[in-house]
Structure formats: C-alpha cells, structure tokens
Design an enzyme around this catalytic site. Structure first.
Site, short mmCIF file in Angstrom:
data_model
loop_
_atom_site.label_atom_id
_atom_site.label_comp_id
_atom_site.label_asym_id
_atom_site.label_seq_id
_atom_site.Cartn_x
_atom_site.Cartn_y
_atom_site.Cartn_z
N CYS A 89 0.83 -1.20 0.00
CA CYS A 89 0.00 0.00 0.00
C CYS A 89 0.87 1.26 0.00
O CYS A 89 0.37 2.35 -0.32
CB CYS A 89 -0.97 0.00 1.18
N HIS A 90 2.15 1.13 0.33
CA HIS A 90 3.04 2.29 0.29
C HIS A 90 3.25 2.80 -1.13
O HIS A 90 3.70 3.93 -1.34
CB HIS A 90 4.39 1.97 0.94
#
Length: 202
Positions: A172-173
């Site tokens: 998700c980064h």
C-alpha cells in the site's frame, strides 16, 4: 495466550536465558504438533522499525508496525481469529528471510502464502490489486479506484490502504496522492518515504 511467553518466563526466579529459550521452543513445537497453535508470531527489526509478523496455518495474516502497538495487535488477533496465539518464530522464518532480502535490495516481490481473512469485500479487492503494482512504481488512489472498477471510490481506496493488515508485503506504500505527494500510511509518513526511497520511486 496473547502475552509473549518470554515476558512470563522472565519473571520466574532462578531461570537463565538459554533455559528459557529452550523451554519456549519446546512449548511452541508442542503446540504446533498438537494442533493448538492457531496464530504464530514473531518480531523482526527492519530499517522501518520493529515489525510484528503473524501467521496462521493458511499463511501470513498480519504485519504490524510498532506505532500500532504490538500488544494491542495481538489482542486483536486473539479476538478476530483465535485466543491460541503464541510466539513461534520458526513458522515465520521464510517470511523473515524474504523481508530481510527486500530491505537489503535483493528482492522485489514477495512469494508467500497469505491469509486474507482480515480484509473483506472491496478492501480485499483493493489489496489484491496492490500486489500488481510493480516494485519501483506507484499509482494514485484514483488510479487504484479505477483499476478496481469503482472510479468514484477514491476515499474507500484510502480506507482500504489504511486498514491493510499486511503492509510492506502487500504494498500500500506504492499508492500516493494524485499530486505526487506520498499521502498517509499505517506505519507513519517516515516509513512510507523510506520504503519509496528504497524502491527509488521518490
């Protein structure tokens, strides 16, 4: 059984560290053999802090940053999955090895079985897409929403990323704002920037 046994054993008088380690290892092995170890966990020191790793028989189920409060995370796993939670590092040896390779720049994709039970519905759909964002690449929240077939669900994508139970492994980064700024992250802005810098995307 959510309190780390090491903490319990440490309070016992007349115990030395090697003996406690052997006792704990025997306990973990017996729990595994007897089928009463539903959630195994360990911690791993990384460049973005101490990570809690937890796995069920199906696969990796949780990765948590220290800022999420590991004790609280373990209590949550006990409530959401099973109270039979035990520190059993050996079950997570391969996960730890792959994470160490990733942080050392030797791995660009994780090859681990994952247990998705902590992500459901649209959130799981979003997280499944995140695994398709290649190392060194990013997508905006809007692009992820469009890719999952719900172009107006930009806020819901942000919520799914914030609730990602498997950060780093499910990247998700790599989801950033449309203006190119990093945006929020469960591990904090410093951790997100560190991961993006590692992957040379910033």
């Amino acid at each position: 059984m959510t309190t780390a046994p090491d903490d319990l054993f440490a309070s016992l008088p007349g115990r030395d560290a090697p003996a406690l380690a052997r006792l704990h290892a025997a306990l973990a092995e017996r729990a595994q053999r007897d089928g009463v170890l539903d959630v195994a966990y360990r911690t791993l020191d990384t460049p973005v802090g101490n990570l809690l790793l937890a796995a069920t028989a199906e696969g990796l189920v949780k990765v948590a940053y220290a800022v999420q409060d590991h004790d609280a995370v373990l209590r949550g796993l006990a409530g959401d999955i099973s109270p039979r939670v035990l520190r059993a590092p050996r079950r997570l040896d391969e996960t730890s090895r792959q994470l160490e390779d990733y942080f050392a720049g030797r791995r660009t994709r994780f090859e681990l079985p994952l247990d998705w039970r902590l992500a459901k519905g649209f959130r799981q759909q979003v997280l499944s897409h995140l695994r398709e964002i290649a190392y060194g690449r990013t997508e905006s929240y809007a692009e992820v929403a469009a890719a999952t077939g719900s172009p107006r669900a930009v806020r819901a994508v942000g919520t799914a990323c914030a609730a990602n139970p498997l950060p780093v492994v499910v990247p998700c980064h790599r989801v950033i704002r449309s203006d190119g700024t990093p945006g929020g992250y469960v591990g904090g802005p410093g951790a997100k920037r560190a991961l993006l810098t590692l992957e040379a995307t910033l």
